[in-house]
Design an enzyme around this catalytic site. Structure first.
Site, mmCIF file in Angstrom:
data_model
loop_
_atom_site.group_PDB
_atom_site.id
_atom_site.type_symbol
_atom_site.label_atom_id
_atom_site.label_comp_id
_atom_site.label_asym_id
_atom_site.label_seq_id
_atom_site.Cartn_x
_atom_site.Cartn_y
_atom_site.Cartn_z
ATOM 1 N N ASP A 98 0.700 -1.055 -0.059
ATOM 2 C CA ASP A 98 0.186 -0.022 -0.231
ATOM 3 C C ASP A 98 0.861 1.343 -0.074
ATOM 4 O O ASP A 98 0.241 2.433 0.008
ATOM 5 C CB ASP A 98 -0.881 0.199 1.174
ATOM 6 C CG ASP A 98 -0.363 -0.378 2.475
ATOM 7 O OD1 ASP A 98 0.920 0.519 2.654
ATOM 8 O OD2 ASP A 98 -0.670 -0.775 3.146
ATOM 9 N N HIS A 122 6.486 -7.567 -1.244
ATOM 10 C CA HIS A 122 5.580 -8.065 -2.380
ATOM 11 C C HIS A 122 5.250 -7.152 -3.494
ATOM 12 O O HIS A 122 4.107 -6.868 -3.824
ATOM 13 C CB HIS A 122 4.353 -8.451 -1.660
ATOM 14 C CG HIS A 122 4.347 -9.868 -0.695
ATOM 15 N ND1 HIS A 122 3.456 -10.166 0.061
ATOM 16 C CD2 HIS A 122 5.315 -10.763 -0.974
ATOM 17 C CE1 HIS A 122 3.771 -11.307 0.633
ATOM 18 N NE2 HIS A 122 4.995 -11.759 0.132
ATOM 19 N N CYS A 128 5.180 -4.889 -16.941
ATOM 20 C CA CYS A 128 4.915 -5.556 -18.423
ATOM 21 C C CYS A 128 4.641 -7.029 -18.266
ATOM 22 O O CYS A 128 5.414 -7.702 -17.828
ATOM 23 C CB CYS A 128 5.778 -5.023 -19.385
ATOM 24 S SG CYS A 128 5.327 -5.480 -21.024
ATOM 25 N N CYS A 176 -1.509 -2.991 16.787
ATOM 26 C CA CYS A 176 -0.154 -2.493 16.712
ATOM 27 C C CYS A 176 0.008 -0.970 17.010
ATOM 28 O O CYS A 176 1.180 -0.410 17.430
ATOM 29 C CB CYS A 176 0.487 -3.333 15.832
ATOM 30 S SG CYS A 176 -0.076 -2.867 14.087
HETATM 31 P P1 NAD Z 1 -3.588 -11.038 6.483
HETATM 32 O O1 NAD Z 1 -4.765 -10.275 6.070
HETATM 33 O O2 NAD Z 1 -3.633 -12.563 6.289
HETATM 34 O O3 NAD Z 1 -3.706 -10.975 8.175
HETATM 35 C C1 NAD Z 1 -3.493 -9.613 8.789
HETATM 36 C C2 NAD Z 1 -3.395 -9.902 10.088
HETATM 37 O O4 NAD Z 1 -3.302 -8.787 10.942
HETATM 38 C C3 NAD Z 1 -4.405 -10.774 11.099
HETATM 39 O O5 NAD Z 1 -3.734 -11.742 11.760
HETATM 40 C C4 NAD Z 1 -5.076 -9.893 11.777
HETATM 41 O O6 NAD Z 1 -5.243 -10.318 13.150
HETATM 42 C C5 NAD Z 1 -3.964 -8.868 12.224
HETATM 43 N N1 NAD Z 1 -4.683 -7.515 12.573
HETATM 44 C C6 NAD Z 1 -5.506 -6.823 12.031
HETATM 45 N N2 NAD Z 1 -5.681 -5.623 12.499
HETATM 46 C C7 NAD Z 1 -4.467 -5.336 13.338
HETATM 47 C C8 NAD Z 1 -4.000 -4.269 14.112
HETATM 48 N N3 NAD Z 1 -4.702 -3.161 14.187
HETATM 49 N N4 NAD Z 1 -2.952 -4.406 14.847
HETATM 50 C C9 NAD Z 1 -2.344 -5.703 14.738
HETATM 51 N N5 NAD Z 1 -2.720 -6.680 14.233
HETATM 52 C C10 NAD Z 1 -3.654 -6.557 13.465
HETATM 53 O O7 NAD Z 1 -2.541 -10.357 6.027
HETATM 54 P P2 NAD Z 1 -0.986 -10.892 5.656
HETATM 55 O O8 NAD Z 1 -0.486 -11.925 6.848
HETATM 56 O O9 NAD Z 1 -0.036 -9.534 5.518
HETATM 57 O O10 NAD Z 1 -1.178 -11.668 4.396
HETATM 58 C C11 NAD Z 1 -1.851 -11.580 3.415
HETATM 59 C C12 NAD Z 1 -1.192 -11.062 2.130
HETATM 60 O O11 NAD Z 1 -1.821 -9.941 1.411
HETATM 61 C C13 NAD Z 1 0.228 -10.257 2.266
HETATM 62 O O12 NAD Z 1 0.926 -10.504 1.121
HETATM 63 C C14 NAD Z 1 -0.215 -8.788 2.368
HETATM 64 O O13 NAD Z 1 0.691 -7.976 2.368
HETATM 65 C C15 NAD Z 1 -1.423 -8.639 1.452
HETATM 66 N N6 NAD Z 1 -2.203 -7.522 1.864
HETATM 67 C C16 NAD Z 1 -1.368 -6.321 1.781
HETATM 68 C C17 NAD Z 1 -2.584 -5.386 2.279
HETATM 69 C C18 NAD Z 1 -2.001 -4.051 2.537
HETATM 70 O O14 NAD Z 1 -0.912 -3.620 1.578
HETATM 71 N N7 NAD Z 1 -2.208 -3.087 3.186
HETATM 72 C C19 NAD Z 1 -3.760 -5.311 2.753
HETATM 73 C C20 NAD Z 1 -4.315 -6.779 2.528
HETATM 74 C C21 NAD Z 1 -3.617 -7.803 1.977
#
Ligand code: NAD
Length: 290
Positions: free
Chosen positions: A112, A141, A149, A273
């Site tokens: 993001d 990622h 491309c 967090c």
């Molecule tokens: P995930 O969605 O699988 O897990 C998110 C985790 O964050 C969960 O365990 C949840 O309990 C925890 N969480 C939610 N809110 C929180 C908070 N305020 N404080 C602490 N913990 C909190 O995400 P992942 O493990 O990153 O894996 C999914 C894949 O998709 C990754 O590659 C990820 O980067 C990508 N993704 C990225 C974004 C982004 O760029 N913001 C958003 C969604 C998914």
């Protein structure tokens, strides 16, 4: 696992090679939906099945709309207190007071752009330039605003993305639950080098993340690993904490809920967090950089 913040800070202050492995939960307080857990638009569209090379080959228009929607959410969001705490901790002068003589790298799975934006703001405010070695941020990622491309693999920042005409208004389609509007391929983003169809410049399920050799070295050396807001379900990132622990390092997890393997970690801070990190990284008590 311990939830003693004082004990954690003692370990932090003695650590020399500190890494953070971050996931979608880091950006949750900024209003960006996670893939797993409650809420978010992804439920209907199944993010996990859209974030694959196969889905793009099958329906590039739908995948582009999904990514354009994610870009729109990211553009509206701002870094939260957790991003800012990590950015401040990245500044050597700040870290010197908290963990003297330490190196630090944030390895994020997020695409993001909120961590780099937070770094830019916090570094500028502090008037510092942070050295690149070791890398202080790895976006393993990729980046939501890059395009790649499909033919020549050229990657670049997509300057047209926020205003890409064919994709504009995706948010309204999401509201109406009409995401699949079948935009003709020729109207989707194109490579500016060779003109072929471009895809989002992110790493999809089944693809190899960026900077793996650098990350492997950092994980091997780490004596402290903070695991922040990740469900620890996506490899290779999900394996880093266990590797640090196997090598005798300390692991601290910051998450809203319990995650696989967290029963074996040294510290577990359950909750947002954005609440925990400013306290854990001692920034509340620290004097700002002069
Ligand atoms: P995930 O969605 O699988 O897990 C998110 C985790 O964050 C969960 O365990 C949840 O309990 C925890 N969480 C939610 N809110 C929180 C908070 N305020 N404080 C602490 N913990 C909190 O995400 P992942 O493990 O990153 O894996 C999914 C894949 O998709 C990754 O590659 C990820 O980067 C990508 N993704 C990225 C974004 C982004 O760029 N913001 C958003 C969604 C998914």
């Amino acid at each position: 696992p311990s939830k003693d913040l004082h004990a954690f800070k003692k370990v932090l202050s003695a650590s020399k090679n500190i890494i953070v492995v971050a996931g979608a939960g880091l950006s949750a307080a900024s209003g960006i939906p996670t893939f797993r857990g409650s809420g978010g638009m992804w439920r209907k569209y199944d993010a996990m099945s859209l974030a694959t090379p196969e889905s793009f080959a099958e329906n590039p228009s739908l995948v582009w709309q999904f990514y354009h929607y994610r870009r729109e959410s990211a553009l509206k969001a701002s870094p939260n207190a957790a991003h800012v705490a990590l950015s401040s901790f990245t500044i050597p002068k700040v870290r010197e007071r908290i963990a003297p003589g330490s190196d630090f790298t944030l390895i994020t799975q997020n695409v993001d752009g909120l961590s780099p934006r937070s770094n830019e703001q916090v570094f500028a405010q502090a008037g510092v330039t942070v050295p690149d070695t070791p890398p202080y941020l790895i976006e393993m990622h990729g980046r939501l605003f890059d395009i790649k491309c499909t033919q020549c693999d050229h990657v670049e920042f997509d300057t047209s993305s926020p205003i890409c005409e064919a994709l504009a208004g995706t948010e309204a389609l999401v509201e109406k639950k009409e995401l699949d509007a079948n935009i003709p391929i020729e109207n989707l983003p194109r490579c500016r080098k060779c003109g072929s169809l471009a895809r989002p410049g992110v790493v999809w399920f089944g693809e190899v993340p960026h900077d793996m050799p650098v990350i492997d070295k950092l994980v091997e050396k780490a004596d402290l690993c903070l695991v922040i807001g990740t469900s620890s379900a996506v490899y290779p990132a999900a394996g880093y904490a266990a590797e640090v622990a196997d090598n005798g390092g300390t692991v601290a997890v910051f998450n809203f809920e319990r995650t696989p393997g967290d029963e074996d970690v040294d510290f577990l801070f359950l909750g947002g967090c954005e609440e925990w990190l400013p306290k854990a990284l001692s920034l509340a008590e620290e004097v700002p950089v002069s």
